[in-house]
Design a protein around this motif. Structure first.
Motif, mmCIF file in Angstrom:
data_model
loop_
_atom_site.group_PDB
_atom_site.id
_atom_site.type_symbol
_atom_site.label_atom_id
_atom_site.label_comp_id
_atom_site.label_asym_id
_atom_site.label_seq_id
_atom_site.Cartn_x
_atom_site.Cartn_y
_atom_site.Cartn_z
ATOM 1 N N GLY A 1 0.790 -1.224 0.000
ATOM 2 C CA GLY A 1 0.000 0.000 0.000
ATOM 3 C C GLY A 1 0.821 1.273 0.000
ATOM 4 O O GLY A 1 0.258 2.361 -0.077
ATOM 5 N N SER A 2 2.134 1.184 0.081
ATOM 6 C CA SER A 2 2.924 2.423 0.012
ATOM 7 C C SER A 2 2.845 2.955 -1.411
ATOM 8 O O SER A 2 2.781 2.183 -2.365
ATOM 9 C CB SER A 2 4.376 2.172 0.443
ATOM 10 O OG SER A 2 5.018 1.304 -0.450
ATOM 11 N N PRO A 3 2.841 4.294 -1.583
ATOM 12 C CA PRO A 3 2.757 4.824 -2.941
ATOM 13 C C PRO A 3 3.965 4.362 -3.755
ATOM 14 O O PRO A 3 5.030 4.100 -3.191
ATOM 15 C CB PRO A 3 2.797 6.346 -2.747
ATOM 16 C CG PRO A 3 2.876 6.608 -1.298
ATOM 17 C CD PRO A 3 3.000 5.317 -0.562
ATOM 18 N N LEU A 4 3.770 4.259 -5.055
ATOM 19 C CA LEU A 4 4.907 3.887 -5.892
ATOM 20 C C LEU A 4 5.903 5.032 -5.938
ATOM 21 O O LEU A 4 5.526 6.200 -5.968
ATOM 22 C CB LEU A 4 4.432 3.521 -7.300
ATOM 23 C CG LEU A 4 4.130 2.027 -7.450
ATOM 24 C CD1 LEU A 4 2.969 1.627 -6.587
ATOM 25 C CD2 LEU A 4 3.900 1.650 -8.890
ATOM 26 N N GLN A 5 7.188 4.706 -5.932
ATOM 27 C CA GLN A 5 8.233 5.733 -5.875
ATOM 28 C C GLN A 5 9.436 5.276 -6.690
ATOM 29 O O GLN A 5 9.581 4.093 -6.988
ATOM 30 C CB GLN A 5 8.632 5.964 -4.428
ATOM 31 C CG GLN A 5 9.143 4.712 -3.749
ATOM 32 C CD GLN A 5 9.397 4.945 -2.257
ATOM 33 O OE1 GLN A 5 8.472 5.043 -1.459
ATOM 34 N NE2 GLN A 5 10.673 5.043 -1.916
ATOM 35 N N PRO A 6 10.312 6.238 -7.057
ATOM 36 C CA PRO A 6 11.500 5.869 -7.831
ATOM 37 C C PRO A 6 12.323 4.825 -7.095
ATOM 38 O O PRO A 6 12.410 4.847 -5.861
ATOM 39 C CB PRO A 6 12.268 7.190 -7.960
ATOM 40 C CG PRO A 6 11.207 8.240 -7.846
ATOM 41 C CD PRO A 6 10.216 7.695 -6.853
ATOM 42 N N PHE A 7 12.915 3.929 -7.849
ATOM 43 C CA PHE A 7 13.571 2.756 -7.281
ATOM 44 C C PHE A 7 14.625 2.296 -8.288
ATOM 45 O O PHE A 7 14.492 2.521 -9.483
ATOM 46 C CB PHE A 7 12.509 1.671 -7.075
ATOM 47 C CG PHE A 7 13.004 0.383 -6.480
ATOM 48 C CD1 PHE A 7 13.314 0.308 -5.119
ATOM 49 C CD2 PHE A 7 13.145 -0.765 -7.260
ATOM 50 C CE1 PHE A 7 13.758 -0.891 -4.562
ATOM 51 C CE2 PHE A 7 13.583 -1.961 -6.699
ATOM 52 C CZ PHE A 7 13.891 -2.018 -5.346
ATOM 53 N N GLU A 8 15.680 1.718 -7.788
ATOM 54 C CA GLU A 8 16.672 1.146 -8.704
ATOM 55 C C GLU A 8 16.805 -0.349 -8.434
ATOM 56 O O GLU A 8 16.775 -0.782 -7.275
ATOM 57 C CB GLU A 8 18.026 1.835 -8.535
ATOM 58 C CG GLU A 8 17.993 3.282 -9.003
ATOM 59 C CD GLU A 8 19.378 3.909 -9.096
ATOM 60 O OE1 GLU A 8 20.372 3.156 -9.121
ATOM 61 O OE2 GLU A 8 19.444 5.149 -9.134
ATOM 62 N N LEU A 9 16.953 -1.107 -9.495
ATOM 63 C CA LEU A 9 17.113 -2.552 -9.331
ATOM 64 C C LEU A 9 18.179 -3.038 -10.298
ATOM 65 O O LEU A 9 18.564 -2.320 -11.239
ATOM 66 C CB LEU A 9 15.794 -3.270 -9.589
ATOM 67 C CG LEU A 9 15.240 -3.188 -11.016
ATOM 68 C CD1 LEU A 9 15.537 -4.481 -11.779
ATOM 69 C CD2 LEU A 9 13.739 -2.942 -10.975
ATOM 70 N N ASP A 10 18.669 -4.213 -10.056
ATOM 71 C CA ASP A 10 19.660 -4.822 -10.937
ATOM 72 C C ASP A 10 19.004 -5.928 -11.758
ATOM 73 O O ASP A 10 18.494 -6.896 -11.187
ATOM 74 C CB ASP A 10 20.815 -5.417 -10.115
ATOM 75 C CG ASP A 10 21.635 -4.337 -9.435
ATOM 76 O OD1 ASP A 10 21.926 -3.324 -10.106
ATOM 77 O OD2 ASP A 10 21.952 -4.486 -8.239
ATOM 78 N N ARG A 11 19.022 -5.770 -13.069
ATOM 79 C CA ARG A 11 18.590 -6.876 -13.937
ATOM 80 C C ARG A 11 19.758 -7.852 -14.078
ATOM 81 O O ARG A 11 20.927 -7.445 -14.064
ATOM 82 C CB ARG A 11 18.209 -6.351 -15.321
ATOM 83 C CG ARG A 11 16.962 -5.474 -15.346
ATOM 84 C CD ARG A 11 15.729 -6.259 -14.937
ATOM 85 N NE ARG A 11 14.510 -5.449 -15.065
ATOM 86 C CZ ARG A 11 13.310 -5.853 -14.656
ATOM 87 N NH1 ARG A 11 13.153 -7.032 -14.060
ATOM 88 N NH2 ARG A 11 12.264 -5.079 -14.808
ATOM 89 N N GLN B 1 5.602 9.342 -13.595
ATOM 90 C CA GLN B 1 5.455 10.184 -12.405
ATOM 91 C C GLN B 1 3.982 10.350 -11.998
ATOM 92 O O GLN B 1 3.692 10.767 -10.874
ATOM 93 C CB GLN B 1 6.104 11.555 -12.653
ATOM 94 C CG GLN B 1 7.633 11.527 -12.786
ATOM 95 C CD GLN B 1 8.129 10.990 -14.137
ATOM 96 O OE1 GLN B 1 7.368 10.818 -15.090
ATOM 97 N NE2 GLN B 1 9.441 10.675 -14.221
ATOM 98 N N GLN B 2 3.059 9.996 -12.879
ATOM 99 C CA GLN B 2 1.622 10.121 -12.553
ATOM 100 C C GLN B 2 1.000 8.788 -12.127
ATOM 101 O O GLN B 2 -0.218 8.663 -12.046
ATOM 102 C CB GLN B 2 0.865 10.658 -13.769
ATOM 103 C CG GLN B 2 1.187 12.111 -14.084
ATOM 104 C CD GLN B 2 0.448 12.613 -15.318
ATOM 105 O OE1 GLN B 2 -0.501 11.984 -15.791
ATOM 106 N NE2 GLN B 2 0.902 13.749 -15.845
ATOM 107 N N ILE B 3 1.843 7.808 -11.838
ATOM 108 C CA ILE B 3 1.299 6.464 -11.614
ATOM 109 C C ILE B 3 0.364 6.386 -10.405
ATOM 110 O O ILE B 3 -0.672 5.696 -10.455
ATOM 111 C CB ILE B 3 2.438 5.406 -11.507
ATOM 112 C CG1 ILE B 3 1.869 3.995 -11.435
ATOM 113 C CG2 ILE B 3 3.358 5.699 -10.319
ATOM 114 C CD1 ILE B 3 1.116 3.556 -12.669
ATOM 115 N N ASN B 4 0.690 7.085 -9.328
ATOM 116 C CA ASN B 4 -0.172 6.975 -8.140
ATOM 117 C C ASN B 4 -1.550 7.589 -8.386
ATOM 118 O O ASN B 4 -2.568 7.042 -7.959
ATOM 119 C CB ASN B 4 0.522 7.604 -6.929
ATOM 120 C CG ASN B 4 1.730 6.782 -6.497
ATOM 121 O OD1 ASN B 4 1.607 5.590 -6.220
ATOM 122 N ND2 ASN B 4 2.906 7.394 -6.496
ATOM 123 N N ASP B 5 -1.563 8.697 -9.125
ATOM 124 C CA ASP B 5 -2.841 9.292 -9.501
ATOM 125 C C ASP B 5 -3.606 8.347 -10.439
ATOM 126 O O ASP B 5 -4.828 8.183 -10.328
ATOM 127 C CB ASP B 5 -2.591 10.646 -10.165
ATOM 128 C CG ASP B 5 -3.892 11.315 -10.574
ATOM 129 O OD1 ASP B 5 -4.792 11.422 -9.718
ATOM 130 O OD2 ASP B 5 -4.026 11.699 -11.756
#
Lengths: 365, 365
Positions: free
Chosen positions: B14-24, B322-326
């Motif tokens: 339930g936390s809002p989506l936010q910028p994140f980095e991951l390793d493929r 950037q508008q994903i939560n809306d």
């Protein structure tokens, strides 16, 4: 000219069945007058005599698993001859014009089939009365032929319990070698086991009652699973291609659906009350939950012929009609293996005899 | 060597989506590295990011309607070339050995398919991350080809909403001229209307909302019935050969089942909560209630080709990530016609750029 007929009837909702007299119609040109020999006692007889489904028509003479002999025929009847051994099932007429009737699926008649009892003839006003009676008059197109070699008393339940289970097994394409399960081992369930065994499937009985194991195996089942044990699904998860659910009490469907393989089908043939259905077991495995209601005339004849060929009949206990109320109580307690059949001769004792021989008063011409 | 990848993630339930980095992962010999162009926003993204189905894996990068271009390929990849326009759907691997996988129905993999996100790779420990990210590495066998002529952003929802509706329509044998109904006109429902129209059925939309009538007709429906009106069933009783029920909120099935003809099938493609099911509508008419879940790789490709041939795509609204939560909030209010699609270029602004060009760091050899 009507035909005075002794019978047993429920006079009102829930009243015990008692001796009753009714008038059968004089056979018309396409009618057959049948002297009834045996009539099966269906669980639905009890539901209806007690008006548990609503809208019941009283007085009610139940009975829709009828075996008898043709006593007379109408002028234009070509299909039947006096002396033929015949059967009558759950309905005695239908509109004959709708898509279902034309397809030979009269049980789904779009205008409503005319039930053998607890309903009306096509005129919408003449009540129909069933097989707990000495004789019945039925249109020739709704009469079944009893093939040679079939045991008449044990064949009576085929007309409802038999076709109700045979029809979905065939319609949904169950094939030899498949894994099939039968939920509930009663009047319907024991017939399903016999049909599935005859078709060469691997049959498992799913039952709440461990006491039925021995009987299930005797009837032809390959396996028996006690579903009142908490972990029963561990041995059955995703196992069955086909499940026929014969239980008429309200019960959970979700765990049975999980016992189906991908693309498996479970068919309800009883009329249990509403039960919470989860979408997951259907969606995850593309499973299907279907229903099925008795069968059409053509398929009922096919089933009777199949039974004669495979020496299949019901396991029955024959009673005189005077024991019908006790038989109802025992049916409700599942204290019958697996179907009561009334010997209608018990209605023809000296104190039950109609004046004059049947054939005389009933002749259509 | 891993591939640093910008993304948006839910850090916890339930936390809002936010910028994140991951390793493929570095592409293996059978892998394809895909630069993502567009990713659809599926209603199930929201359920999962909020852990509404339980067992969710966080942090979670949602997104399983992915369109991209092949940026590099593993040594043994023959099926794909750098520059190919491709798609990735709801799963990125499966056991490849069970009966379902062998049949090309990987979505029903008996060992469980590896979902594109919110689940694990075949090792059971490496979390998978989805398409709300710059790039993804996928085994070549789980990649779809985007046929020429298809509009890329509007094609993204085909990878879930498209195949989820196309598959049951084909599997259950819907034919031209039949009466078909679509329950619910959302992301799934609007695709179902387009497919059924293209197949030549008579399409009726069954919707609670009168406001959707105009849109339904524009999308190709022949009729529209407002099911919030008490007597809606009067015009639909026994009418449809096939109903696809796309509603994911808990709702009543019984009245929709009554709207089926004899032998008709209703298919659930959402995952609504348990709902009381009556036996009557199934038994009376031999109707079927089934479920269906997305589709296999082969059928998904077939669906994409069908869409190119018939010029079918989703109706979409393109958003920057950037508008994903809306967008989630608007999806929950059904305030989108009919699917949000994220332009993943929005993840590649100056403040989002990875060091060095993608193809350099990602090359498999």
């Amino acid at each position: 000219m009507l035909i005075r007929t002794h019978a047993y009837a429920a006079i009102g909702p829930g009243s015990p069945l008692q001796p009753f007299e009714l008038d059968r119609r004089r056979p018309g040109s396409h009618d057959v007058l049948i002297d009834i020999l045996f009539c099966g006692v269906c669980h639905s007889d009890i539901h209806q005599a007690r008006d548990e489904w609503g809208g019941a028509v009283f007085p009610m003479v139940p009975g829709h698993e009828i075996i008898g002999r043709v006593a007379s025929i109408g002028d234009e009847v070509r299909r039947w001859t006096v002396g033929d051994t015949v059967g009558v099932g759950v309905f005695v007429d239908s509109c004959r014009e709708c898509e279902a009737c034309v397809a030979g699926e009269e049980q789904y008649c779009e205008r409503g089939m005319s039930p053998t009892y607890n309903g009306y003839a096509r005129d919408g006003t003449t009540p129909n009365h069933g097989g707990y009676s000495e004789r019945i008059v039925v249109d020739e197109s709704y009469v079944l032929s009893m093939p040679p070699g079939i045991t008449l008393d044990a064949a009576a339940p085929l007309l409802c319990a038999g076709i109700t289970t045979y029809s979905p097994i065939r319609h949904f394409g169950v094939r030899a070698g498949e894994q099939a399960a039968v939920v509930g081992l009663g009047g319907l369930g024991h017939m399903a086991v016999k049909f599935l065994e005859a078709l060469g499937t691997q049959v498992t009985v799913l039952s709440h009652s461990p006491a039925k194991r021995e009987d299930a195996i005797r009837l032809g089942a390959d396996d028996f699973v006690v579903t009142s044990e908490a972990d029963w699904l561990a041995s059955c998860d995703g196992r069955f291609d086909f499940i026929i659910d014969t239980v008429s009490a309200t019960h959970d469907y979700n765990s049975y659906l999980r016992a189906l393989r991908r693309d498996g089908t479970m068919v309800l043939v009883g009329l249990p009350g509403p039960s919470p259905l989860e979408a997951g077991p259907l969606v995850n495995g593309r499973r299907r939950l279907a229903g099925s209601m008795i069968g059409g005339i053509r398929e009922t004849q096919e089933m009777l012929d199949f039974c004669a060929e495979h020496q299949i009949a019901s396991d029955i206990e024959v009673i005189p009609i005077q024991q019908i109320n006790d038989a109802y109580e025992r049916t409700l307690r599942s204290d019958v293996r697996y179907r009561f059949v009334i010997d209608i001769e018990s209605l023809r004792g000296p104190d039950r005899r109609v004046a004059g021989p049947v054939a005389d008063t009933a002749a259509a011409r």
